[in-house]
Design a protein around this motif. Structure first.
Motif, mmCIF file in Angstrom:
data_model
loop_
_atom_site.group_PDB
_atom_site.id
_atom_site.type_symbol
_atom_site.label_atom_id
_atom_site.label_comp_id
_atom_site.label_asym_id
_atom_site.label_seq_id
_atom_site.Cartn_x
_atom_site.Cartn_y
_atom_site.Cartn_z
ATOM 1 N N ALA A 299 6.693 -1.417 -3.931
ATOM 2 C CA ALA A 299 5.683 -1.644 -2.902
ATOM 3 C C ALA A 299 5.329 -3.119 -2.817
ATOM 4 O O ALA A 299 5.197 -3.802 -3.845
ATOM 5 C CB ALA A 299 4.425 -0.825 -3.187
ATOM 6 N N LEU A 300 5.162 -3.612 -1.610
ATOM 7 C CA LEU A 300 4.739 -4.992 -1.409
ATOM 8 C C LEU A 300 3.336 -5.168 -1.970
ATOM 9 O O LEU A 300 2.426 -4.408 -1.667
ATOM 10 C CB LEU A 300 4.751 -5.330 0.081
ATOM 11 N N HIS A 301 3.154 -6.199 -2.787
ATOM 12 C CA HIS A 301 1.858 -6.454 -3.407
ATOM 13 C C HIS A 301 1.231 -7.689 -2.776
ATOM 14 O O HIS A 301 1.689 -8.810 -2.984
ATOM 15 C CB HIS A 301 2.011 -6.666 -4.916
ATOM 16 N N ARG A 302 0.188 -7.459 -1.973
ATOM 17 C CA ARG A 302 -0.504 -8.563 -1.315
ATOM 18 C C ARG A 302 -1.727 -9.021 -2.096
ATOM 19 O O ARG A 302 -2.172 -10.153 -1.920
ATOM 20 C CB ARG A 302 -0.955 -8.147 0.091
ATOM 21 N N GLY A 303 -2.289 -8.142 -2.898
ATOM 22 C CA GLY A 303 -3.553 -8.445 -3.552
ATOM 23 C C GLY A 303 -4.715 -8.014 -2.677
ATOM 24 O O GLY A 303 -4.549 -7.712 -1.491
ATOM 25 N N ALA A 304 -5.905 -7.992 -3.259
ATOM 26 C CA ALA A 304 -7.085 -7.497 -2.538
ATOM 27 C C ALA A 304 -7.443 -8.354 -1.346
ATOM 28 O O ALA A 304 -8.024 -7.872 -0.365
ATOM 29 C CB ALA A 304 -8.278 -7.413 -3.497
ATOM 30 N N ARG A 305 -7.113 -9.640 -1.386
ATOM 31 C CA ARG A 305 -7.491 -10.561 -0.308
ATOM 32 C C ARG A 305 -6.270 -11.309 0.237
ATOM 33 O O ARG A 305 -6.389 -12.421 0.742
ATOM 34 C CB ARG A 305 -8.529 -11.562 -0.834
#
Length: 428
Positions: A299-305
Protein backbone atom coordinates in the motif's frame (compact mmCIF):
# COMPACT_ATOMS: atom_id res chain seq x y z
CA UNK A 1 -13.59 29.53 -20.63
CA UNK A 2 -10.21 29.94 -22.28
CA UNK A 3 -9.99 28.29 -25.65
CA UNK A 4 -7.14 26.07 -24.55
CA UNK A 5 -9.06 24.58 -21.65
CA UNK A 6 -11.11 21.43 -21.43
CA UNK A 7 -14.56 22.83 -21.06
CA UNK A 8 -17.83 23.72 -22.72
CA UNK A 9 -20.32 21.33 -24.27
CA UNK A 10 -17.87 20.25 -26.93
CA UNK A 11 -14.91 17.92 -26.90
CA UNK A 12 -11.39 19.30 -27.41
CA UNK A 13 -11.65 17.94 -30.96
CA UNK A 14 -14.80 19.94 -31.59
CA UNK A 15 -17.38 17.15 -31.35
CA UNK A 16 -20.27 17.07 -28.93
CA UNK A 17 -19.85 15.02 -25.78
CA UNK A 18 -22.40 13.45 -23.53
CA UNK A 19 -22.34 9.66 -23.16
CA UNK A 20 -22.91 8.77 -19.52
CA UNK A 21 -20.26 6.47 -18.01
CA UNK A 22 -21.06 4.10 -15.20
CA UNK A 23 -20.49 5.51 -11.74
CA UNK A 24 -18.84 2.79 -9.70
CA UNK A 25 -20.98 2.52 -6.60
CA UNK A 26 -19.68 -0.60 -4.98
CA UNK A 27 -16.59 -2.46 -3.95
CA UNK A 28 -17.91 -5.51 -5.81
CA UNK A 29 -17.91 -3.69 -9.14
CA UNK A 30 -14.35 -2.54 -8.52
CA UNK A 31 -13.30 -6.14 -7.83
CA UNK A 32 -14.78 -7.29 -11.13
CA UNK A 33 -13.20 -4.45 -13.08
CA UNK A 34 -9.80 -5.18 -11.55
CA UNK A 35 -9.99 -8.84 -12.57
CA UNK A 36 -11.07 -7.85 -16.08
CA UNK A 37 -8.06 -5.54 -16.33
CA UNK A 38 -5.69 -8.21 -15.00
CA UNK A 39 -7.02 -10.77 -17.49
CA UNK A 40 -5.90 -8.63 -20.43
CA UNK A 41 -6.96 -9.49 -23.95
CA UNK A 42 -7.43 -13.17 -23.06
CA UNK A 43 -10.44 -12.27 -20.95
CA UNK A 44 -12.07 -14.05 -18.04
CA UNK A 45 -15.36 -15.94 -17.69
CA UNK A 46 -18.20 -15.03 -15.39
CA UNK A 47 -17.67 -18.28 -13.50
CA UNK A 48 -14.03 -17.38 -12.85
CA UNK A 49 -15.08 -13.91 -11.75
CA UNK A 50 -17.51 -15.43 -9.25
CA UNK A 51 -14.88 -17.85 -7.93
CA UNK A 52 -12.21 -15.17 -7.47
CA UNK A 53 -14.45 -12.51 -5.96
CA UNK A 54 -16.63 -14.78 -3.82
CA UNK A 55 -19.72 -13.19 -5.36
CA UNK A 56 -22.71 -15.22 -6.50
CA UNK A 57 -22.99 -15.97 -10.23
CA UNK A 58 -26.16 -13.88 -10.27
CA UNK A 59 -24.36 -10.87 -8.81
CA UNK A 60 -21.51 -11.23 -11.31
CA UNK A 61 -23.97 -11.46 -14.19
CA UNK A 62 -25.70 -8.30 -13.06
CA UNK A 63 -22.43 -6.39 -12.69
CA UNK A 64 -20.99 -7.56 -16.02
CA UNK A 65 -24.23 -6.80 -17.84
CA UNK A 66 -24.08 -3.24 -16.54
CA UNK A 67 -20.40 -2.93 -17.48
CA UNK A 68 -21.13 -4.15 -21.01
CA UNK A 69 -24.05 -1.76 -21.33
CA UNK A 70 -21.78 1.11 -20.35
CA UNK A 71 -19.10 0.05 -22.81
CA UNK A 72 -16.51 -0.85 -20.16
CA UNK A 73 -16.52 -4.59 -20.89
CA UNK A 74 -16.93 -6.65 -24.06
CA UNK A 75 -16.87 -10.27 -25.18
CA UNK A 76 -13.41 -11.69 -25.81
CA UNK A 77 -14.51 -15.01 -27.32
CA UNK A 78 -15.37 -18.38 -25.84
CA UNK A 79 -13.54 -20.94 -23.76
CA UNK A 80 -14.15 -24.67 -23.55
CA UNK A 81 -15.91 -25.83 -20.39
CA UNK A 82 -15.94 -29.17 -18.59
CA UNK A 83 -19.52 -29.71 -19.61
CA UNK A 84 -22.25 -27.93 -21.50
CA UNK A 85 -21.77 -25.02 -23.89
CA UNK A 86 -18.49 -23.07 -24.06
CA UNK A 87 -18.11 -20.22 -21.60
CA UNK A 88 -18.18 -16.65 -22.84
CA UNK A 89 -15.13 -14.71 -21.67
CA UNK A 90 -15.15 -10.97 -21.09
CA UNK A 91 -12.42 -8.35 -21.28
CA UNK A 92 -11.97 -4.75 -20.26
CA UNK A 93 -12.32 -2.20 -23.07
CA UNK A 94 -9.16 -0.09 -22.61
CA UNK A 95 -10.39 2.96 -24.49
CA UNK A 96 -13.68 3.06 -22.60
CA UNK A 97 -12.15 5.77 -20.44
CA UNK A 98 -9.02 7.84 -20.15
CA UNK A 99 -7.17 9.78 -17.49
CA UNK A 100 -4.68 12.59 -17.85
CA UNK A 101 -1.51 12.48 -15.76
CA UNK A 102 0.49 15.67 -15.25
CA UNK A 103 4.00 15.91 -13.82
CA UNK A 104 4.37 19.54 -12.81
CA UNK A 105 8.08 19.87 -12.12
CA UNK A 106 9.97 23.02 -11.22
CA UNK A 107 11.08 23.58 -14.82
CA UNK A 108 9.13 21.17 -17.01
CA UNK A 109 5.53 20.09 -17.56
CA UNK A 110 5.01 16.53 -18.82
CA UNK A 111 1.46 15.47 -19.62
CA UNK A 112 0.20 12.03 -20.68
CA UNK A 113 -3.15 10.57 -21.67
CA UNK A 114 -3.58 6.99 -20.43
CA UNK A 115 -6.32 4.45 -21.16
CA UNK A 116 -7.96 2.25 -18.54
CA UNK A 117 -5.01 -0.15 -18.49
CA UNK A 118 -2.62 2.72 -17.78
CA UNK A 119 -1.09 2.53 -21.26
CA UNK A 120 0.06 5.95 -22.46
CA UNK A 121 -1.78 7.03 -25.60
CA UNK A 122 -0.45 10.58 -25.97
CA UNK A 123 2.45 12.45 -24.37
CA UNK A 124 3.57 16.09 -24.37
CA UNK A 125 6.45 18.01 -22.77
CA UNK A 126 6.90 21.73 -22.41
CA UNK A 127 9.20 23.97 -20.37
CA UNK A 128 7.66 25.75 -17.39
CA UNK A 129 8.81 27.90 -14.50
CA UNK A 130 7.07 27.11 -11.24
CA UNK A 131 8.07 30.59 -10.12
CA UNK A 132 5.94 32.46 -12.70
CA UNK A 133 3.00 32.38 -10.31
CA UNK A 134 -0.31 30.57 -10.04
CA UNK A 135 -2.06 32.16 -13.02
CA UNK A 136 0.69 31.29 -15.47
CA UNK A 137 1.09 27.75 -14.19
CA UNK A 138 -2.67 27.06 -14.19
CA UNK A 139 -2.95 28.38 -17.74
CA UNK A 140 -0.12 26.13 -18.89
CA UNK A 141 -1.60 23.03 -17.22
CA UNK A 142 -5.07 23.69 -18.67
CA UNK A 143 -3.57 24.13 -22.12
CA UNK A 144 -1.56 20.91 -21.96
CA UNK A 145 -4.49 18.90 -20.59
CA UNK A 146 -6.65 20.20 -23.42
CA UNK A 147 -3.99 19.26 -25.95
CA UNK A 148 -3.62 15.63 -24.84
CA UNK A 149 -7.36 15.21 -24.23
CA UNK A 150 -7.96 16.28 -27.82
CA UNK A 151 -6.73 12.82 -28.75
CA UNK A 152 -9.83 11.30 -27.16
CA UNK A 153 -12.47 11.53 -29.84
CA UNK A 154 -16.23 11.21 -29.47
CA UNK A 155 -15.86 7.57 -30.54
CA UNK A 156 -13.98 6.79 -27.34
CA UNK A 157 -15.49 5.73 -24.07
CA UNK A 158 -19.18 5.51 -23.93
CA UNK A 159 -19.81 5.92 -27.64
CA UNK A 160 -23.16 4.28 -28.03
CA UNK A 161 -23.78 4.15 -24.29
CA UNK A 162 -26.66 5.89 -22.60
CA UNK A 163 -26.80 9.64 -22.56
CA UNK A 164 -27.85 12.60 -24.61
CA UNK A 165 -25.41 14.79 -26.47
CA UNK A 166 -24.48 17.82 -24.49
CA UNK A 167 -25.12 16.28 -21.10
CA UNK A 168 -22.38 16.06 -18.47
CA UNK A 169 -20.38 12.95 -17.74
CA UNK A 170 -20.35 11.22 -14.41
CA UNK A 171 -16.92 10.06 -13.35
CA UNK A 172 -16.32 6.32 -13.25
CA UNK A 173 -13.73 6.60 -10.55
CA UNK A 174 -14.81 8.54 -7.53
CA UNK A 175 -11.39 10.13 -7.62
CA UNK A 176 -12.67 12.89 -5.41
CA UNK A 177 -12.86 10.52 -2.47
CA UNK A 178 -11.43 12.20 0.56
CA UNK A 179 -11.58 15.63 -1.03
CA UNK A 180 -15.06 16.62 0.04
CA UNK A 181 -17.52 15.58 2.67
CA UNK A 182 -20.28 13.06 2.03
CA UNK A 183 -23.09 14.64 0.10
CA UNK A 184 -20.94 17.72 -0.42
CA UNK A 185 -20.03 19.03 -3.82
CA UNK A 186 -16.46 19.78 -4.72
CA UNK A 187 -16.01 22.63 -7.21
CA UNK A 188 -17.77 21.51 -10.36
CA UNK A 189 -19.12 18.48 -8.50
CA UNK A 190 -22.45 16.95 -7.61
CA UNK A 191 -23.98 16.59 -4.14
CA UNK A 192 -25.86 13.44 -5.16
CA UNK A 193 -24.99 10.92 -2.39
CA UNK A 194 -25.38 7.98 -4.80
CA UNK A 195 -22.30 9.08 -6.69
CA UNK A 196 -18.67 9.26 -5.58
CA UNK A 197 -17.56 12.48 -3.98
CA UNK A 198 -16.00 14.89 -6.46
CA UNK A 199 -18.04 13.50 -9.39
CA UNK A 200 -18.94 16.21 -11.91
CA UNK A 201 -22.53 17.38 -11.79
CA UNK A 202 -24.63 15.79 -14.56
CA UNK A 203 -25.38 19.26 -15.87
CA UNK A 204 -21.79 20.45 -15.65
CA UNK A 205 -20.06 20.46 -19.05
CA UNK A 206 -16.74 18.75 -19.47
CA UNK A 207 -14.47 18.31 -22.41
CA UNK A 208 -14.92 14.70 -23.50
CA UNK A 209 -17.09 11.72 -22.59
CA UNK A 210 -13.97 9.58 -22.12
CA UNK A 211 -12.06 11.82 -19.73
CA UNK A 212 -12.38 10.51 -16.17
CA UNK A 213 -10.19 13.04 -14.45
CA UNK A 214 -6.77 14.61 -14.13
CA UNK A 215 -3.98 13.60 -11.73
CA UNK A 216 -1.43 16.29 -10.86
CA UNK A 217 1.93 15.30 -9.37
CA UNK A 218 4.45 17.89 -8.21
CA UNK A 219 7.15 18.42 -5.60
CA UNK A 220 5.99 18.54 -1.99
CA UNK A 221 5.25 19.17 0.69
CA UNK A 222 1.50 19.37 0.13
CA UNK A 223 -1.86 18.21 1.51
CA UNK A 224 -3.09 15.39 -0.72
CA UNK A 225 -6.59 15.20 0.80
CA UNK A 226 -7.36 18.89 0.29
CA UNK A 227 -5.21 19.39 -2.78
CA UNK A 228 -3.45 22.35 -1.14
CA UNK A 229 0.25 23.08 -1.57
CA UNK A 230 2.60 23.86 1.29
CA UNK A 231 6.05 25.43 1.08
CA UNK A 232 7.36 23.75 -2.06
CA UNK A 233 11.14 23.73 -1.66
CA UNK A 234 12.50 26.75 -3.52
CA UNK A 235 9.03 28.20 -4.15
CA UNK A 236 7.55 29.30 -0.80
CA UNK A 237 5.04 31.55 -2.58
CA UNK A 238 2.92 28.47 -3.30
CA UNK A 239 2.26 27.88 0.40
CA UNK A 240 -1.48 27.49 0.97
CA UNK A 241 -2.49 27.56 -2.71
CA UNK A 242 -5.60 25.38 -3.41
CA UNK A 243 -4.30 23.82 -6.63
CA UNK A 244 -6.91 21.06 -6.86
CA UNK A 245 -9.88 23.40 -6.56
CA UNK A 246 -8.38 25.95 -8.95
CA UNK A 247 -7.88 23.29 -11.63
CA UNK A 248 -11.29 21.68 -11.06
CA UNK A 249 -12.93 25.05 -11.72
CA UNK A 250 -11.07 25.39 -15.00
CA UNK A 251 -11.22 21.80 -16.22
CA UNK A 252 -14.64 20.71 -14.95
CA UNK A 253 -13.45 17.16 -14.17
CA UNK A 254 -12.25 15.56 -10.95
CA UNK A 255 -8.66 16.49 -10.10
CA UNK A 256 -6.35 14.67 -7.68
CA UNK A 257 -3.15 16.31 -6.40
CA UNK A 258 -0.26 14.37 -4.87
CA UNK A 259 3.49 14.50 -4.49
CA UNK A 260 5.48 13.44 -7.52
CA UNK A 261 7.16 10.64 -5.57
CA UNK A 262 3.84 9.24 -4.32
CA UNK A 263 2.36 9.26 -7.80
CA UNK A 264 5.38 7.46 -9.26
CA UNK A 265 5.34 4.86 -6.47
CA UNK A 266 1.63 4.23 -7.00
CA UNK A 267 2.15 3.77 -10.72
CA UNK A 268 4.99 1.33 -10.11
CA UNK A 269 2.97 -0.64 -7.56
CA UNK A 270 0.08 -1.02 -10.00
CA UNK A 271 2.15 -1.49 -13.12
CA UNK A 272 2.81 -5.15 -12.51
CA UNK A 273 6.12 -6.96 -12.51
CA UNK A 274 7.98 -4.39 -10.42
CA UNK A 275 7.45 -6.02 -7.04
CA UNK A 276 5.28 -8.89 -5.76
CA UNK A 277 1.87 -7.94 -4.37
CA UNK A 278 2.08 -7.13 -0.69
CA UNK A 279 5.80 -6.34 -0.75
CA UNK A 280 7.48 -3.10 0.32
CA UNK A 281 9.70 -0.86 -1.76
CA UNK A 282 11.11 2.65 -1.82
CA UNK A 283 11.12 4.78 -4.95
CA UNK A 284 13.87 7.43 -4.83
CA UNK A 285 13.35 10.31 -7.25
CA UNK A 286 16.33 12.48 -8.22
CA UNK A 287 15.56 15.33 -10.58
CA UNK A 288 15.30 19.00 -9.72
CA UNK A 289 14.99 17.78 -6.12
CA UNK A 290 15.18 14.52 -4.20
CA UNK A 291 12.33 12.65 -2.55
CA UNK A 292 10.92 9.19 -1.90
CA UNK A 293 7.68 7.35 -2.50
CA UNK A 294 7.01 4.50 -0.08
CA UNK A 295 4.96 1.37 -0.71
CA UNK A 296 4.70 -0.62 2.52
CA UNK A 297 2.94 -3.98 2.61
CA UNK A 298 1.63 -3.34 -0.89
CA UNK A 299 0.00 0.00 0.00
CA UNK A 300 1.17 3.52 -0.78
CA UNK A 301 2.19 5.21 2.46
CA UNK A 302 1.56 8.95 2.46
CA UNK A 303 1.52 9.55 6.20
CA UNK A 304 -1.15 11.36 8.19
CA UNK A 305 -0.40 14.72 6.55
CA UNK A 306 1.10 13.58 3.20
CA UNK A 307 4.46 14.16 4.87
CA UNK A 308 6.00 10.73 4.40
CA UNK A 309 8.85 10.40 1.95
CA UNK A 310 10.62 13.73 2.53
CA UNK A 311 13.73 11.66 1.99
CA UNK A 312 15.88 14.45 0.58
CA UNK A 313 15.76 16.49 3.75
CA UNK A 314 17.36 14.01 6.14
CA UNK A 315 20.55 15.56 7.47
CA UNK A 316 23.64 13.43 6.83
CA UNK A 317 26.32 16.08 7.35
CA UNK A 318 26.08 18.32 10.40
CA UNK A 319 27.00 21.92 9.54
CA UNK A 320 27.03 20.92 5.86
CA UNK A 321 26.04 23.17 2.96
CA UNK A 322 22.70 24.99 3.28
CA UNK A 323 19.61 23.41 1.73
CA UNK A 324 16.61 25.21 0.28
CA UNK A 325 14.48 23.74 3.07
CA UNK A 326 16.39 25.75 5.68
CA UNK A 327 18.47 22.89 7.09
CA UNK A 328 22.15 22.21 6.44
CA UNK A 329 23.77 19.05 5.14
CA UNK A 330 20.62 17.50 3.64
CA UNK A 331 20.96 14.54 1.30
CA UNK A 332 19.30 16.62 -1.42
CA UNK A 333 21.74 19.53 -1.14
CA UNK A 334 24.77 17.24 -1.16
CA UNK A 335 23.46 15.08 -3.99
CA UNK A 336 22.46 17.98 -6.26
CA UNK A 337 25.79 19.71 -5.63
CA UNK A 338 27.66 16.58 -6.72
CA UNK A 339 25.49 16.31 -9.85
CA UNK A 340 26.18 19.97 -10.67
CA UNK A 341 29.94 19.24 -10.47
CA UNK A 342 29.50 16.27 -12.80
CA UNK A 343 30.57 13.87 -10.04
CA UNK A 344 27.91 11.18 -10.46
CA UNK A 345 29.88 8.67 -8.40
CA UNK A 346 29.76 11.01 -5.39
CA UNK A 347 26.07 11.77 -6.02
CA UNK A 348 25.36 8.02 -6.05
CA UNK A 349 27.37 7.54 -2.85
CA UNK A 350 25.36 10.23 -1.07
CA UNK A 351 22.12 8.81 -2.44
CA UNK A 352 23.16 5.33 -1.32
CA UNK A 353 23.92 6.59 2.19
CA UNK A 354 20.42 8.01 2.45
CA UNK A 355 18.97 4.82 0.98
CA UNK A 356 20.85 2.79 3.60
CA UNK A 357 19.23 4.83 6.36
CA UNK A 358 15.84 4.20 4.79
CA UNK A 359 16.42 0.46 4.47
CA UNK A 360 17.54 0.26 8.10
CA UNK A 361 14.43 2.15 9.21
CA UNK A 362 11.75 0.45 7.10
CA UNK A 363 13.27 -2.89 6.03
CA UNK A 364 11.98 -2.59 2.46
CA UNK A 365 12.39 -5.38 -0.10
CA UNK A 366 13.50 -3.25 -3.06
CA UNK A 367 14.89 0.19 -3.93
CA UNK A 368 13.86 1.76 -7.25
CA UNK A 369 15.61 4.81 -8.67
CA UNK A 370 13.99 7.34 -10.96
CA UNK A 371 13.81 10.98 -11.93
CA UNK A 372 15.37 12.91 -14.77
CA UNK A 373 18.94 12.77 -13.41
CA UNK A 374 18.82 9.01 -12.93
CA UNK A 375 17.13 8.42 -16.29
CA UNK A 376 19.93 10.32 -18.05
CA UNK A 377 22.61 8.05 -16.51
CA UNK A 378 21.05 5.08 -14.71
CA UNK A 379 24.18 2.91 -14.58
CA UNK A 380 26.32 4.98 -12.18
CA UNK A 381 23.41 5.50 -9.81
CA UNK A 382 22.22 1.89 -9.73
CA UNK A 383 25.78 0.62 -9.22
CA UNK A 384 26.67 3.28 -6.64
CA UNK A 385 23.55 2.85 -4.51
CA UNK A 386 23.75 -0.95 -4.75
CA UNK A 387 27.37 -0.87 -3.57
CA UNK A 388 26.41 1.06 -0.43
CA UNK A 389 23.48 -1.26 0.33
CA UNK A 390 25.55 -4.39 -0.37
CA UNK A 391 28.22 -3.20 2.07
CA UNK A 392 25.54 -2.59 4.69
CA UNK A 393 24.07 -6.07 4.12
CA UNK A 394 27.52 -7.62 4.49
CA UNK A 395 27.98 -5.88 7.86
CA UNK A 396 24.57 -6.91 9.19
CA UNK A 397 24.50 -10.41 7.73
CA UNK A 398 21.22 -9.68 5.93
CA UNK A 399 20.46 -10.47 2.29
CA UNK A 400 21.35 -7.58 -0.05
CA UNK A 401 18.52 -5.33 -1.13
CA UNK A 402 18.02 -5.19 -4.93
CA UNK A 403 18.44 -1.79 -6.59
CA UNK A 404 16.93 -1.13 -10.02
CA UNK A 405 16.05 1.76 -12.30
CA UNK A 406 12.31 2.45 -12.26
CA UNK A 407 10.59 1.46 -15.53
CA UNK A 408 7.99 4.27 -15.51
CA UNK A 409 7.76 7.97 -14.76
CA UNK A 410 5.81 10.39 -12.62
CA UNK A 411 3.20 11.42 -15.19
CA UNK A 412 2.15 7.79 -15.69
CA UNK A 413 1.71 7.50 -11.93
CA UNK A 414 -0.30 10.72 -11.87
CA UNK A 415 -2.77 9.14 -14.29
CA UNK A 416 -3.06 6.19 -11.88
CA UNK A 417 -4.20 8.61 -9.16
CA UNK A 418 -7.38 8.80 -11.23
CA UNK A 419 -7.55 5.23 -12.54
CA UNK A 420 -6.62 3.20 -9.45
CA UNK A 421 -9.81 3.87 -7.42
CA UNK A 422 -11.87 2.58 -10.34
CA UNK A 423 -10.32 -0.84 -9.74
CA UNK A 424 -10.37 -0.65 -5.95
CA UNK A 425 -6.57 -0.45 -5.91
CA UNK A 426 -5.98 2.82 -4.05
CA UNK A 427 -7.24 4.65 -1.01
CA UNK A 428 -7.22 8.35 -0.16
Amino acid sequence: MNGTGVGGNRTPTGGTGGANLLAVRSHNTALVLDLLRAAGTDGISRLELAERTGLTPQAVSKITARLREEGLAAEAGHRASTGGKPRTVLRLVPDAGHAVGVHLDRDELRTVLADLTGTVVTERRTPIDLGVGADGVIEAVVGEVGAVAAGVGPGGAGAGARGAAGSGVRSVTGVGSGTAGAGEASPGGTSDPDYPRGTPDPGHPIGTPALLGVGIALPGPLDHLRGVLHRVTGFPEWDGFPLRDALMRRLGVPVVVDKDTNAAALGLALGGGVAPDGSSFAYLHLGTGLGAGLVLGGALHRGARTGAGEFGHQVVQLDGPPCGCGNRGCVEALCLAAVARGDLAEAARVLGTGAGNLVALLDVDLVLLGGRTVTDAPGPFVRGVAAILDARAHRTGEPPIPVRAAPAGVAEGAAQLVLAPLFGRAHP
